[in-house]
Design a protein around this motif. Structure first.
Motif, mmCIF file in Angstrom:
data_model
loop_
_atom_site.group_PDB
_atom_site.id
_atom_site.type_symbol
_atom_site.label_atom_id
_atom_site.label_comp_id
_atom_site.label_asym_id
_atom_site.label_seq_id
_atom_site.Cartn_x
_atom_site.Cartn_y
_atom_site.Cartn_z
ATOM 1 N N PRO A 208 79.454 36.245 21.020
ATOM 2 C CA PRO A 208 79.158 35.701 22.351
ATOM 3 C C PRO A 208 78.025 36.401 23.090
ATOM 4 C CG PRO A 208 81.166 36.990 22.408
ATOM 5 C CD PRO A 208 80.762 36.881 20.967
ATOM 6 N N LEU A 209 77.706 37.622 22.731
ATOM 7 C CA LEU A 209 76.646 38.332 23.452
ATOM 8 C C LEU A 209 75.319 38.328 22.694
ATOM 9 C CD1 LEU A 209 78.647 41.335 24.920
ATOM 10 C CD2 LEU A 209 78.078 39.150 25.980
ATOM 11 N N ARG B 118 72.657 46.100 31.160
ATOM 12 C CA ARG B 118 71.775 46.195 32.319
ATOM 13 C C ARG B 118 72.390 47.065 33.405
ATOM 14 N NH1 ARG B 118 69.305 40.925 35.185
ATOM 15 N NH2 ARG B 118 71.387 40.680 36.041
ATOM 16 N N ARG B 119 73.679 46.915 33.616
ATOM 17 C CA ARG B 119 74.372 47.701 34.630
ATOM 18 C C ARG B 119 75.796 47.940 34.161
ATOM 19 N NH1 ARG B 119 76.475 45.925 40.237
ATOM 20 N NH2 ARG B 119 76.803 47.951 41.212
ATOM 21 N N ALA C 11 72.312 41.730 29.562
ATOM 22 C CA ALA C 11 71.146 40.860 29.681
ATOM 23 C C ALA C 11 70.476 40.708 28.323
ATOM 24 C CB ALA C 11 70.159 41.443 30.681
ATOM 25 N N ALA C 12 70.089 39.469 28.030
ATOM 26 C CA ALA C 12 69.309 39.163 26.831
ATOM 27 C C ALA C 12 68.298 38.100 27.231
ATOM 28 C CB ALA C 12 70.203 38.675 25.709
ATOM 29 N N GLY C 13 67.075 38.529 27.456
ATOM 30 C CA GLY C 13 66.073 37.593 27.948
ATOM 31 C C GLY C 13 66.459 37.135 29.348
ATOM 32 N N ARG D 124 75.544 32.814 32.380
ATOM 33 C CA ARG D 124 74.782 32.482 33.589
ATOM 34 C C ARG D 124 73.306 32.498 33.260
ATOM 35 N NH1 ARG D 124 75.733 36.629 38.159
ATOM 36 N NH2 ARG D 124 73.626 37.244 37.696
ATOM 37 N N HIS D 125 72.540 31.550 33.737
ATOM 38 C CA HIS D 125 71.094 31.519 33.439
ATOM 39 C C HIS D 125 70.296 31.916 34.626
ATOM 40 C CE1 HIS D 125 71.374 29.744 29.473
ATOM 41 N NE2 HIS D 125 72.374 29.027 29.954
#
Length: 186
Positions: free
Chosen positions: A124-125, A135-136, A154-156, A185-186
């Motif tokens: 899923p990631l 990222r955090r 975060a990925a892209g 989420r985009h």
């Protein structure tokens, strides 16, 4: 009738280059007698300190890192990372497909391993193109030995949420007790 004498030299069979004892080629002039050169490199204080730091680091902690070349700090090593940050990276590696699920076998308790087995096959990631990164990451101690933690991955352009619970065992090692993923989420 002629006789031929064969001379054998002690040493391992199949020695390279036909070198005899002492590493000197047959027929080459022998070096002058004197103290034999040392084959072990001399230990410098920096090398000794690095080796000592590596050997004495407790299990389950990150290795000591040196200060960046541009900005020297008071000491050359940092404190080990908190357990929730280490586990965020470990869970990301499993849920993005970089590591197999069984890599977390000794680092999970209770239902957490079963949750990873259900989640990991879908990776899923994992994102197309960009490698996912933490990222955090933050953690909230509920009581001594229990931490509820979160991480945003975060990925892209994609950002995903991950929540997990860590429990410290009687052996003082942290283990993951639960894992949940948020929606994309985009």
């Amino acid at each position: 009738m002629s006789t031929t004498a064969t001379r054998t030299t002690p040493g391992p069979a199949g020695r390279r280059g036909g070198r005899g004892p002492g590493g000197v080629r047959p027929g080459a002039p022998r070096p002058a007698a004197g103290p034999a050169p040392s084959r072990t490199p001399a230990r410098t204080p920096a090398r000794t300190a690095t080796a000592r730091t590596t050997r004495t680091a407790p299990a389950g902690t990150a290795p000591a890192r040196s200060a960046p070349p541009g900005g020297a700090t008071g000491s050359a090593t940092r404190a080990p990372l908190p357990p929730h940050i280490l586990f965020a990276e470990r869970l990301l590696a499993v849920l993005s497909g970089e590591r197999p699920v069984h890599w977390m076998l000794g680092q999970t308790v209770g239902e957490a391993y079963d949750q990873l087995i259900r989640l990991a096959p879908a990776t899923p990631l994992r994102a197309r193109g960009a490698r996912p990164v933490v990222r955090r990451c933050g953690g909230f101690p509920l009581r001594p030995g229990v931490v509820e933690a979160f991480a945003s991955i975060a990925a892209g352009e994609q950002v995903r949420a991950m929540a997990f619970r860590l429990e410290q065992g009687t052996d003082r090692k942290w283990r993951c007790a639960a894992v949940e993923l948020g929606s994309e989420r985009h």
